[in-house]
Scaffold this motif. Structure first.
Motif, PDB file in Angstrom:
ATOM      1  N   ALA A   1       0.826  -1.211   0.000  1.00  0.00           N
ATOM      2  CA  ALA A   1       0.000   0.000   0.000  1.00  0.00           C
ATOM      3  C   ALA A   1       0.860   1.261   0.000  1.00  0.00           C
ATOM      4  O   ALA A   1       0.545   2.235  -0.686  1.00  0.00           O
ATOM      5  N   ARG A   2       1.944   1.251   0.756  1.00  0.00           N
ATOM      6  CA  ARG A   2       2.847   2.405   0.781  1.00  0.00           C
ATOM      7  C   ARG A   2       3.520   2.614  -0.571  1.00  0.00           C
ATOM      8  O   ARG A   2       3.718   3.743  -1.013  1.00  0.00           O
ATOM      9  N   ASP A   3       3.861   1.507  -1.222  1.00  0.00           N
ATOM     10  CA  ASP A   3       4.509   1.595  -2.524  1.00  0.00           C
ATOM     11  C   ASP A   3       3.564   2.168  -3.579  1.00  0.00           C
ATOM     12  O   ASP A   3       3.919   3.122  -4.274  1.00  0.00           O
ATOM     13  N   VAL A   4       2.353   1.609  -3.697  1.00  0.00           N
ATOM     14  CA  VAL A   4       1.452   2.073  -4.757  1.00  0.00           C
ATOM     15  C   VAL A   4       0.915   3.469  -4.486  1.00  0.00           C
ATOM     16  O   VAL A   4       0.590   4.200  -5.416  1.00  0.00           O
ATOM     17  N   SER A   5       0.846   3.864  -3.222  1.00  0.00           N
ATOM     18  CA  SER A   5       0.324   5.188  -2.890  1.00  0.00           C
ATOM     19  C   SER A   5       1.419   6.251  -2.814  1.00  0.00           C
ATOM     20  O   SER A   5       1.111   7.441  -2.729  1.00  0.00           O
ATOM     21  N   SER A   6       2.670   5.820  -2.816  1.00  0.00           N
ATOM     22  CA  SER A   6       3.806   6.738  -2.611  1.00  0.00           C
ATOM     23  C   SER A   6       3.671   7.485  -1.289  1.00  0.00           C
ATOM     24  O   SER A   6       4.039   8.647  -1.170  1.00  0.00           O
ATOM     25  N   LYS A   7       3.114   6.812  -0.292  1.00  0.00           N
ATOM     26  CA  LYS A   7       2.944   7.374   1.055  1.00  0.00           C
ATOM     27  C   LYS A   7       3.696   6.484   2.041  1.00  0.00           C
ATOM     28  O   LYS A   7       3.139   5.539   2.602  1.00  0.00           O
ATOM     29  N   PRO A   8       4.979   6.750   2.295  1.00  0.00           N
ATOM     30  CA  PRO A   8       5.783   5.861   3.143  1.00  0.00           C
ATOM     31  C   PRO A   8       5.347   5.798   4.602  1.00  0.00           C
ATOM     32  O   PRO A   8       5.738   4.881   5.322  1.00  0.00           O
ATOM     33  N   THR A   9       4.517   6.732   5.046  1.00  0.00           N
ATOM     34  CA  THR A   9       4.069   6.713   6.444  1.00  0.00           C
ATOM     35  C   THR A   9       2.629   6.206   6.582  1.00  0.00           C
ATOM     36  O   THR A   9       2.067   6.254   7.679  1.00  0.00           O
ATOM     37  N   LEU A  10       2.059   5.709   5.500  1.00  0.00           N
ATOM     38  CA  LEU A  10       0.701   5.165   5.536  1.00  0.00           C
ATOM     39  C   LEU A  10       0.588   4.129   6.642  1.00  0.00           C
ATOM     40  O   LEU A  10       1.485   3.315   6.827  1.00  0.00           O
TER      41      LEU A  10
END
Length: 135
Positions: free
Chosen positions: A97-106
């Motif tokens: 999820a962090r990879d596809v969203s480009s949100k490393p703190t998700l």
């Protein structure tokens, strides 16, 4: 919807705003930018079976709609389920999820499990919109 492939080979589509319920206030930055990623499964069959069994044995399983809460507001609410889910979240689901969203703190706010019996008609799940869903 037109499907696309991102730079990492993930299949996705962007959902238009016309599918949002009229009572949902979408921030301007999200207009026509909600992305749906297609991922068949992030759990093995054994992991899914363990979660399903634990859910059905838990005290918070609601038989009428075959659902059990696991995490609410970032806190585990069903210990046997969180024990099974935590390593899957850490090793598989959150990194994806962090990879596809480009949100490393998700992080996870809420998690639930819903079980389905393919031999039965699914009357408890109607078309709906999960306002709080991110991944």
């Amino acid at each position: 919807h037109g499907d696309s492939i991102d730079q990492n080979g993930n299949k996705y589509c962007v959902l238009p705003d016309d599918e949002l319920p009229t009572d949902i206030d979408t921030p301007p930055s999200m207009h026509n930018k909600r992305t749906l990623y297609y991922q068949q499964s992030l759990l093995s069959k054994d992991e899914a079976a363990s979660l399903q069994y634990a859910a059905e044995q838990s005290g918070n399983f609601i038989e009428s709609n075959r659902i059990a809460g696991i995490i609410e507001d970032g806190v585990g609410i069903a210990e046997p389920l969180t024990t099974i889910l935590d390593p899957i979240l850490s090793s598989t689901i959150l990194p994806w999820a962090r990879d596809v969203s480009s949100k490393p703190t998700l992080t996870v706010a809420d998690a639930l499990i819903r079980t389905y019996d393919p031999s039965e008609e699914c009357l408890h799940l109607t078309e709906h919109y999960d306002e709080s869903a991110y991944a």
